[in-house]
Design a protein around this motif. Structure first.
Motif, PDB file in Angstrom:
ATOM      1  N   LEU A   6       0.826  -1.201   0.000  1.00 52.83           N
ATOM      2  CA  LEU A   6       0.000   0.000   0.000  1.00 52.83           C
ATOM      3  C   LEU A   6       0.867   1.261   0.000  1.00 52.83           C
ATOM      4  CD1 LEU A   6      -2.780  -0.970   2.580  1.00 52.83           C
ATOM      5  CD2 LEU A   6      -2.816  -1.154   0.086  1.00 52.83           C
ATOM      6  N   THR A  60       2.172   4.452  -3.890  1.00 54.11           N
ATOM      7  CA  THR A  60       2.241   5.893  -4.139  1.00 54.11           C
ATOM      8  C   THR A  60       3.615   6.320  -4.677  1.00 54.11           C
ATOM      9  OG1 THR A  60       2.935   6.282  -1.850  1.00 54.11           O
ATOM     10  CG2 THR A  60       0.566   6.387  -2.337  1.00 54.11           C
ATOM     11  N   ALA A  86      -5.101   8.105  -6.946  1.00 55.09           N
ATOM     12  CA  ALA A  86      -5.930   6.892  -6.968  1.00 55.09           C
ATOM     13  C   ALA A  86      -5.312   5.810  -6.071  1.00 55.09           C
ATOM     14  CB  ALA A  86      -6.052   6.382  -8.398  1.00 55.09           C
ATOM     15  N   ALA A  87      -3.984   5.710  -6.093  1.00 56.97           N
ATOM     16  CA  ALA A  87      -3.321   4.718  -5.242  1.00 56.97           C
ATOM     17  C   ALA A  87      -3.515   5.049  -3.769  1.00 56.97           C
ATOM     18  CB  ALA A  87      -1.827   4.660  -5.592  1.00 56.97           C
ATOM     19  N   ALA A 113      -6.042   6.743  -2.432  1.00 53.57           N
ATOM     20  CA  ALA A 113      -7.436   6.461  -2.082  1.00 53.57           C
ATOM     21  C   ALA A 113      -7.649   4.966  -1.874  1.00 53.57           C
ATOM     22  CB  ALA A 113      -8.355   6.982  -3.195  1.00 53.57           C
ATOM     23  N   TYR A 114      -7.025   4.172  -2.721  1.00 47.72           N
ATOM     24  CA  TYR A 114      -7.153   2.721  -2.577  1.00 47.72           C
ATOM     25  C   TYR A 114      -6.525   2.269  -1.259  1.00 47.72           C
ATOM     26  CZ  TYR A 114      -6.202  -2.235  -3.291  1.00 47.72           C
ATOM     27  OH  TYR A 114      -6.121  -3.593  -3.139  1.00 47.72           O
ATOM     28  N   ALA A 115      -5.366   2.834  -0.884  1.00 48.25           N
ATOM     29  CA  ALA A 115      -4.690   2.412   0.348  1.00 48.25           C
ATOM     30  C   ALA A 115      -5.547   2.710   1.571  1.00 48.25           C
ATOM     31  CB  ALA A 115      -3.338   3.117   0.447  1.00 48.25           C
ATOM     32  N   GLY A 173      -8.769   3.327   1.658  1.00 49.37           N
ATOM     33  CA  GLY A 173     -10.013   2.555   1.580  1.00 49.37           C
ATOM     34  C   GLY A 173      -9.817   1.125   2.037  1.00 49.37           C
ATOM     35  N   LEU A 174      -8.692   0.534   1.672  1.00 48.11           N
ATOM     36  CA  LEU A 174      -8.410  -0.831   2.089  1.00 48.11           C
ATOM     37  C   LEU A 174      -8.237  -0.920   3.595  1.00 48.11           C
ATOM     38  CD1 LEU A 174      -7.921  -3.760   1.282  1.00 48.11           C
ATOM     39  CD2 LEU A 174      -5.501  -3.181   0.908  1.00 48.11           C
TER      40      LEU A 174
END
Length: 646
Positions: A220, A224, A313-314, A316-318, A320-321
């Motif tokens: 994660l 970035t 986007a990376a 936000a994904y981190a 969110g996970l």
């Protein structure tokens, strides 16, 4: 062939892979000198992922410079960074303990006791981090200037030993300009490497902490990094390729700026009203640079937009996970909070790291130019050692001597044979561009023959230890250096390798008529001869020429080469100086004389007449007049001018 067909043929001949020169046709000021190198349409050559792989090499180069310049300073910086990294790791770990303790069940008193010990450790870690930062700042502040000085000194030492012909090569001048920027860049790189290493250590600490909590958290964080690193590599590679391609234009802009601001050109700029003319061409050339900068800015904006979007986007994904793992009970809130803190902190460190990496990579490319210039200077250095000369030369001669300047199409000398014996005055005469000065420089070992040989007592100069040869030469060139030093040092630099000899200095001034010049100066020998500095003054051309001749006399070498030694002197002073030069030959010195004033060479032991790089006549003054050739015609033409003036 039709116009359209011709255009298509030209397009096919150049091909889509190559760009055209961005300045078409000859430049009105610099002619063919304004050249923008053909490059492949990928002006990120040298950028992209390969740039990241080269970065450790470039930084390592700076580290080696630092080790040579100040190893203790370099070790102090390393120690400070390691201590800061350890403190950062402890801070992350104590943050997890703090969150775990705050949200755990248990008696309040026990929780306060545990939290107090955690807070103490955290405060100590923060103090260590602050102290290590101060140590690093102090050490890098001392290390940077020493590295820069070491780099400049190494470059200048090599440049001073390069063959004269190589110094006249425009490509080598471009490389030297980039290398000087590289030497300046070593200080900036040193300071930025400190910041980069701090950010890198923080990220490594975050990775280590996240790995101990859950190995799935490491990707994660790394998500970035990739887009920002890609954007940095693309941007830096394009910018360096552009700067390299436009180096010739940069030098020409600097030249125009110098002409507008330097004292030497100030009079003509004003009298001939050249200010607006030069400014017009400065603006014209500067527009090319502006257009290139705008193009790079547009390209950089596109790259940053793509990298920023992917990085966002990376991120936000981190996050969110992490939220998903907490919500599903697969990760405790304390671990997730610590991970979020580590990702946030390391993201800030990553932003700083990417910015530092971008500037370091650009500067480090200049350092690579510095290294390349040092290497090429070593390759082009005057060879040493060579054969030692047994003593002062009895005979200096040439055999079928040919010499062509780098980049020239025609030879400056073609099959020249001359002979100079000890104690003689030998004159070279001819029209401008006939090869007189070039021949004298070859005899003095400043150039190496393209073909044929220059022989000192039968030993070719390209096999001689030319430092030993130079020690036997005194040179007064046509455009001798007017050093911005005191009057004393302007003479004493004739023997800069020896302690100043006041008695010899005054004898040299008396011998060449420089005493009256010095006597009229406000501070005598201590007067600074540079009006651009406070307290300085300037001399007339004739006064400078007397000091230049005194410098050659002070050098006290067995061979004296004088190129137009009296061009700025009045007729009476000219006769006096030539009489003194003849006296030197009478004391066993060899004199090689170059002049346009043929009346002054009448007493020379031998005269060589050059035309187009070839010796067309030789002999004494009387013999050449009797032969009624080129020399006689030149002599009569000058005599007629004097008679008409009389």
């Amino acid at each position: 062939m039709t116009t359209g067909a011709a255009a298509r043929a030209r397009k096919r001949s150049h091909g889509p892979r190559h760009r055209q020169d961005m300045v078409a046709g000859p430049d009105p000021l610099f002619g063919p000198g304004l050249r923008i190198a053909h490059e492949k349409d990928r002006d990120t050559a040298g950028g992209g992922p390969a740039a990241l792989w080269r970065l450790p090499v470039l930084v390592g180069m700076t580290a080696r410079l630092g080790w040579r310049a100040d190893r203790w300073g370099l070790l102090a910086v390393a120690a400070g960074q390691l201590a800061s990294a350890a403190a950062t790791t402890v801070t992350y770990l104590t943050t997890q303990r703090l969150l775990t303790g705050m949200f755990s069940a248990g008696p309040a008193g026990r929780k306060v006791e545990m939290l107090t010990s955690v807070l103490v450790v955290m405060v100590v870690a923060m103090m260590v981090r602050g102290l290590s930062g101060a140590l690093t700042t102090g050490a890098s502040g001392r290390l940077g200037p020493r590295i820069s000085r070491s780099a400049h000194t190494a470059l200048l030492e090599r440049a001073a030993e390069v063959e004269l012909a190589r110094m006249e090569d425009p490509a080598f001048h471009n490389l030297l300009l980039a290398a000087q920027r590289g030497a300046d860049a070593t200080r900036r790189v040193t300071e930025r490497v400190v910041g980069l290493s701090g950010g890198l250590m923080a990220i490594v600490a975050a990775v280590a902490v996240l790995a101990t909590m859950d190995a799935l958290l490491v990707p994660l964080l790394l998500l970035t990094l990739v887009p920002q690193a890609w954007g940095m590599a693309r941007t830096v590679g394009a910018r360096h390729a552009s700067i390299t391609r436009w180096m010739e234009l940069t030098r020409q802009l600097d030249q125009l700026s110098m002409l507008l601001t330097h004292r030497e050109s100030a009079e003509e700029v004003r009298v001939h009203r050249m200010g607006r003319f030069l400014l017009h061409h400065y603006r014209r050339l500067a527009m090319h640079s502006e257009q290139e900068q705008a193009r790079l800015a547009r390209r950089e904006a596109c790259v940053k937009m793509i990298a920023g979007a992917v990085s966002g986007a990376a991120g936000a994904y981190a996050y969110g996970l992490l939220a998903f793992l907490v919500a599903t009970g697969r990760m405790s809130f304390a671990v997730a909070g610590t991970a979020a803190f580590a990702i946030r902190s390391s993201s800030m460190s990553l932003t700083s790291l990417v910015m530092q990496t971008q500037t370091i990579h650009e500067d480090a490319m200049y350092i690579a130019d510095w290294r390349r210039a040092c290497t090429r200077a070593d390759e082009s250095a005057i060879p040493s050692p060579g054969a030692r000369l047994p003593g002062d030369p009895e005979v200096i001669s040439t055999h079928r001597l040919c010499f062509t300047y780098p980049g020239a199409r025609r030879p400056a000398l073609d099959g020249v044979d001359v002979r100079v014996r000890r104690g003689e005055v030998v004159a070279f005469v001819g029209e401008n561009g006939s090869g007189k000065s070039t021949l004298a420089k070859l005899l003095a070992g400043l150039y190496v023959p393209s073909e044929g040989a220059v022989l000192w007592d039968g030993v070719p100069t390209n096999l001689v230890d030319r430092r030993d040869l130079f020690d036997r030469i005194s040179l007064v060139s046509q455009d001798f250096v007017q050093w911005p030093f005191t009057a004393r040092m302007n003479v004493a630099v004739g023997r800069a390798d020896r302690p100043l000899d006041e008695r010899l200095l005054r004898r040299a001034a008396a011998a060449m008529g420089a005493e009256p010049v010095v006597a009229r100066l406000d501070d005598g020998w201590d007067t600074l001869l540079a009006r651009e500095f406070w307290g300085g003054t300037n001399l007339s051309g004739g006064q400078w020429q007397r000091l230049g001749l005194a410098r050659a006399w002070y050098r006290d070498a067995p061979v004296l080469v004088v190129d137009e030694p009296t061009s700025a002197l009045d007729p009476t002073a000219e006769i006096e100086i030539f009489d003194r030069i003849m006296e030197l030959a009478g004391r066993g010195r060899t004199v090689i004389l170059i002049t346009h004033r043929l009346a002054s060479v009448a007493r020379a032991d031998r005269i060589y007449v050059l035309d187009g790089g070839v010796v067309v006549e030789q002999g004494t003054h009387d013999r050449l007049l009797r032969s009624d050739g080129v020399y006689a015609a030149m002599y009569r033409a000058q005599a007629a001018q004097y008679e008409a003036a009389g």
